[in-house]
Every structure is written in C-alpha cells, then in structure tokens.
Scaffold this motif. Structure first.
Motif, PDB file in Angstrom:
ATOM      1  N   GLU A  51      41.572  34.451  43.683  1.00  0.00           N
ATOM      2  CA  GLU A  51      41.422  34.289  42.175  1.00  0.00           C
ATOM      3  C   GLU A  51      40.775  33.129  41.466  1.00  0.00           C
ATOM      4  N   ARG A  52      41.004  32.035  42.325  1.00  0.00           N
ATOM      5  CA  ARG A  52      40.571  30.663  42.085  1.00  0.00           C
ATOM      6  C   ARG A  52      39.036  30.788  42.159  1.00  0.00           C
ATOM      7  N   VAL A  53      38.546  31.457  43.200  1.00  0.00           N
ATOM      8  CA  VAL A  53      37.091  31.763  43.459  1.00  0.00           C
ATOM      9  C   VAL A  53      36.305  32.454  42.199  1.00  0.00           C
ATOM     10  N   ILE A  54      37.194  33.356  41.561  1.00  0.00           N
ATOM     11  CA  ILE A  54      36.714  34.174  40.579  1.00  0.00           C
ATOM     12  C   ILE A  54      36.614  33.321  39.433  1.00  0.00           C
TER      13      ILE A  54
ATOM     14  N   ALA B  16      42.381  35.241  35.592  1.00  0.00           N
ATOM     15  CA  ALA B  16      41.899  35.997  36.719  1.00  0.00           C
ATOM     16  C   ALA B  16      43.138  36.502  37.344  1.00  0.00           C
ATOM     17  N   ALA B  17      43.492  37.993  37.092  1.00  0.00           N
ATOM     18  CA  ALA B  17      44.886  38.142  37.487  1.00  0.00           C
ATOM     19  C   ALA B  17      44.648  39.524  38.547  1.00  0.00           C
ATOM     20  N   ALA B  18      44.839  39.282  39.768  1.00  0.00           N
ATOM     21  CA  ALA B  18      44.820  40.332  40.634  1.00  0.00           C
ATOM     22  C   ALA B  18      46.106  41.148  40.821  1.00  0.00           C
TER      23      ALA B  18
ATOM     24  N   ILE C 203      40.059  40.478  34.446  1.00  0.00           N
ATOM     25  CA  ILE C 203      39.733  39.246  34.223  1.00  0.00           C
ATOM     26  C   ILE C 203      39.156  39.134  32.737  1.00  0.00           C
ATOM     27  N   ASP C 204      39.833  38.309  32.250  1.00  0.00           N
ATOM     28  CA  ASP C 204      39.681  37.994  30.709  1.00  0.00           C
ATOM     29  C   ASP C 204      38.964  36.561  30.527  1.00  0.00           C
TER      30      ASP C 204
END
Ligand code: GLY
Ligand code: MN
Ligand code: MN
Length: 493
Positions: free
Chosen positions: A257-260, A281-283, A307-308
């Motif tokens: 999520e941090r990469v995103i 960024a919420a998987a 993803i918001d």
C-alpha cells in the motif's frame, strides 16, 4: 552559580555565524542583476470580484484574512507551508506563498481597499540576506520585492511591519473581523486591539460570520477556478496511472500500500503542489476502514484495492477521486456484483443532479439504489423502502458516509457554509462537488453474505453543474468494471 540559558538563546548554540560589519559589506557586494520579476497572475483579474462580495456584506468594517504561519513539525523544522484557503482565494497566491502574510480589506469611501501585508525580500547587504533562515535569500531563495508582489497579485502591498498600525486606525468607529483559526498571532493582535477599543462584545460571532461568508462565496466557482479544478483532475488521473504501473512492484512488497501511496505522491508533487489530502490506499479488508491512511498493508492476488487520492495544483485547488481496482487486473464475480451496485448508485445520483434539485437529493438518490441492492441480497431487516425512512436507515450500516461534498481549495470545501446554502440549497451552475457512494462489507460482519465479506468499494467522481446540467469533470478516469480492467491491462503491458 551559573546562570540558566534561555531556550531561545540555546537555539543559537550550534551557529557560528559571522557577525562583523566587514563581512556584511563583503557579502553584500558584487552580485549580478536580478532576473525579471513575475508576470501578473491570471487570477488577479478574478480577485476584485471576490473582494466586492465581502465588501458588500460587511460595509464599513475592516476584514482580516491571514495566510497563516509555519507549523512546527519537530524542534526547528516546520511542515511545508500551505496558505489558509480564504487567503488563497482572495489573493490568488498559492503553493508555498507567504507564511505570515495578511490580506486586509480596509473600508474606504464607497467600498473596501485590499492591502496585502507581507515580508518583502531584504537587500543583499542586510543581515537577513545571509543570516535569517526564515526569510533570508541564502536560506529560502529570493523572496519577492514589494513591487514584484504588487505586479503579480494586482494588489496594493505593504510591509508586514506596517500592519499593526493600519489595523488599529480609527478602531472604535470602525469594526474589525478576522478569520478564526487562521494565524494565532494575528488573531491575538486583533483581540488586543478590540480590548483597547471596547469591541469585544460579540467578537467570536462576528468572526464566525466572516468565515461563513468566505466559505459561502466559494459555493459556485468562477471560470478560473473551474480551469484549475480540471488541471487538478488531470494530474490526479496521471497519478492513478502511476499507481497502476507501480502495482506489480507493490504486490511483491511487504507494504505494498505504501508503494501505491508513494507513486501517487510523486506525481502530485512533480506536477502540482502535492496532495490535497492524505491518500487512502486500502487493500482488501482495509477498504472498510473509511479513513485508512496508515497504508502499511500488503496487496494480495484476488483482492481489491480502494484508492482515494487527489492532487492539489499550484493554485491549491484539489481533485478528490476514488477508484477501486482489482489487484490482479480482473474483478471476481462477487467483486463485480458489489462494484456494479455502487456504480449504479453513482449513475443514479448523477442523473438526479441533471435537475434543479437540492444538494441533499443527490445523497437520497444514491441511497435508494444502495438500499435496493441490499434488499435484493437479503441484508436488510425489511424492504429498501422501510430502510429509507428517516428513523430506520439500516442500509447506512454499509455506507455510513455522505455521498457528496463541495470541492475546491479545500477537499471538503465551503465547510463553514450555512445548511440552507449547502445541503438544502438548489444546484447552481458553477458548483463543484463529489459523487462518492460506497459499500463496505467488513470481513467480520456476519450480516454480510459470505461471498462479499472483506470487500469494500467506493467510486468517487468530481462533478460540475453547468447551465446544461451536471457533468463529470473526471469522466476520463475509467470507472466501469470493463473499462477499469482494460485500463489496467493497457498500463501494465
Ligand atoms: N477524500 C476525502 C473524501 O472523499 O471526502
Ligand atoms: Mn470526497
Ligand atoms: Mn475522496
């Protein structure tokens, strides 16, 4: 006994700054000519009309709009500066412009005169030039001169040091208002001047009314603002594309999520001022935590990522977009089922917004669609119709947030506006707001059919009301499941 050193003095313990007059003269000489100053900003043609609105609302009163000041992050490092939105709107200044500056609308015969108080750059032979880490040219670059600032903004400008006397002038016969929670020092100065001039009664309400007016005047956007919003949405689209390109790397990362998050942030900063708000960024099941900004989860094959994200451009207008993407590029049948329900709510909300409806009707329309799907899936205690009654609202278990909010300089723009001008207001050309229904099925929610557990979907678009109806400014960011899959496949080729 040794004398205690003051905290302020201690801050100088690590400096070894040259102090001598000879050094000051030496550093001040033999510099080449300065480059030409800035051009007049396009927004300078729009700010006078904005001042006029406030001038007419508060005749004869002195109105104070601080940019705000730097905020300490830790010890002697500050957060990157971002001006208060009312100041940005009324001056057109953006980016990192002018911590400590203040716009004053000063009452004059027939209206108000706008004066921008700020700290212009000092000469190269001043101590400030090399020794002032807050304003000095060696530290923060060449600030604008007063003349350059006047050219750029089209405003009358004055040195910040002159502001106190200007605010005090004729107080008593002249009333004063300041935007609350904008700059503690300026607010304290206004409070002191009020005290000295017997103007304390009703002061808090007077200031709140100014904030309300500054918020309400942004409920409809002018053409400059609409163009800036389009830029913000373009950058945001480019940011989403970077995130999709980064997804293969994110899948293999322990905190994907941090990469995103990082991929979006890089684009927002490269092309704009940065983020309009912290990226979500919420998987997987993280999508069901509405403000998931920790972003330290993994991306797993077969799950979705919500993803918001919104880029704020240099003028400080921000987009606010959500897309929910299948991590492996293809929606599962259950994911599609939920996604299609949310998409149907988006489409219905936009359809309703084509008419002269009240703002709150958009939410009501989206909720009807959401409730109908929940009824079909057997999740409501009764019918959708029963759930939609004000006292029931069972469907809100799975969509607890609002469907729409105004958008602009603030992600939740116009937040101080009165209810009658916000939720109860009829749609007007120039309004920009979001449509963002969602469904959030937590993994441990036993009322949710098993196939849906752990799925969270939101689709968020930015809408402009035109003379000919409401349009999606973010139309070009793919939103249907097929278009999303094709978009991802194309970007990951
Ligand atoms: N990103 C905040 C919101 O959607 O309202
Ligand atoms: Mn939003
Ligand atoms: Mn959002």
């Amino acid at each position: 006994m040794t004398e205690e050193q003051t905290l302020e003095d201690k801050a100088h313990n690590r400096t070894q700054r040259p102090q001598g007059q000879a050094f000051r003269e030496f550093i001040g000489e033999d510099w080449g000519p300065r480059p030409a100053g800035p051009q007049r900003m396009v927004v300078a043609d729009y700010t006078p009309a904005r001042h006029k609105i406030l001038s007419e609302l508060f005749p004869g009163e002195r109105l104070v709009f601080p940019a705000g000041d730097l905020t300490v992050r830790s010890n002697d490092t500050d957060y990157r500066f971002r001006a208060h939105s009312a100041f940005a709107h009324l001056t057109g200044l953006g980016g990192e412009d002018e911590p400590g500056a203040v716009l004053v609308l000063n009452p004059v015969e027939g209206g108000h005169e706008a004066v921008l108080y700020f700290h212009p750059r000092a000469s190269r032979s001043s101590e400030e030039f090399y020794a002032d880490s807050r304003h000095g040219e060696f530290w923060v670059g060449a600030r604008l001169s007063a003349q350059e600032m006047g050219t750029a903004t089209g405003l009358k400008v004055a040195h910040i040091g002159e502001m106190k006397d200007a605010l005090a002038k004729d107080l008593g016969s002249v009333h004063i208002r300041v935007i609350p929670q904008s700059d503690a020092k300026v607010e304290a100065l206004v409070a002191e001047l009020r005290q000295q001039n017997g103007l304390t009664e009703g002061a808090a309400e007077a200031d709140a009314r100014l904030a309300e007016a500054a918020s309400e005047m942004r409920l409809t956007k002018d053409e400059y603002e609409i163009a800036e919003m389009c830029k913000a949405i373009d950058v945001t689209k480019a940011g989403f594309e970077e995130m999709i390109r980064a997804m293969p790397r994110a899948i293999n990362h322990w905190r994907g999520e941090r990469v995103i998050e990082g991929a979006f942030q890089a684009k927002a900063r490269e092309e704009g001022n940065g983020l309009g708000y912290e990226t979500i960024a919420a998987a997987g099941n993280h999508a069901n935590t509405l403000h998931w900004i920790t972003n330290d989860g993994q991306l797993r094959d077969g799950e979705l990522i919500l993803i918001d994200a919104g880029a704020e451009v240099d003028s400080l207008y921000t987009a606010d977009i959500t897309r929910t993407l299948p991590i492996n590029g293809t929606f599962s049948p259950a994911q599609r089922e939920v996604y299609d329900a949310v998409l149907a709510a988006c489409e219905r909300a936009l359809e309703v917004a084509q008419n002269k409806v009240q703002f709150k009707d958009i939410h009501a329309a989206a909720m009807e669609v959401i409730a109908q799907h929940l009824e079909k899936w057997g999740m409501l205690p009764g019918t959708a119709e029963a759930s939609l009654s004000p006292e029931a609202q069972y469907h809100r278990r799975w969509m607890p947030h609002g469907t729409s909010h105004h958008l602009g300089l603030d992600v939740h723009d116009c937040a101080q506006a009165k209810r009658e001008l916000y939720q109860d207001s009829y749609l007007e050309p120039g309004m920009i707001f979001t449509i963002e229904p969602g469904l959030y099925f937590r993994a441990d929610d036993l009322k949710v059919p098993e196939r849906f557990r752990g799925i969270g979907v939101r689709i968020e678009d930015d809408i402009l009301v035109t003379e000919n109806g409401a349009i999606r400014l973010s139309e070009d960011i793919p939103r249907t499941p097929d278009a999303v899959e094709a978009w991802m496949a194309d970007l990951q080729k």
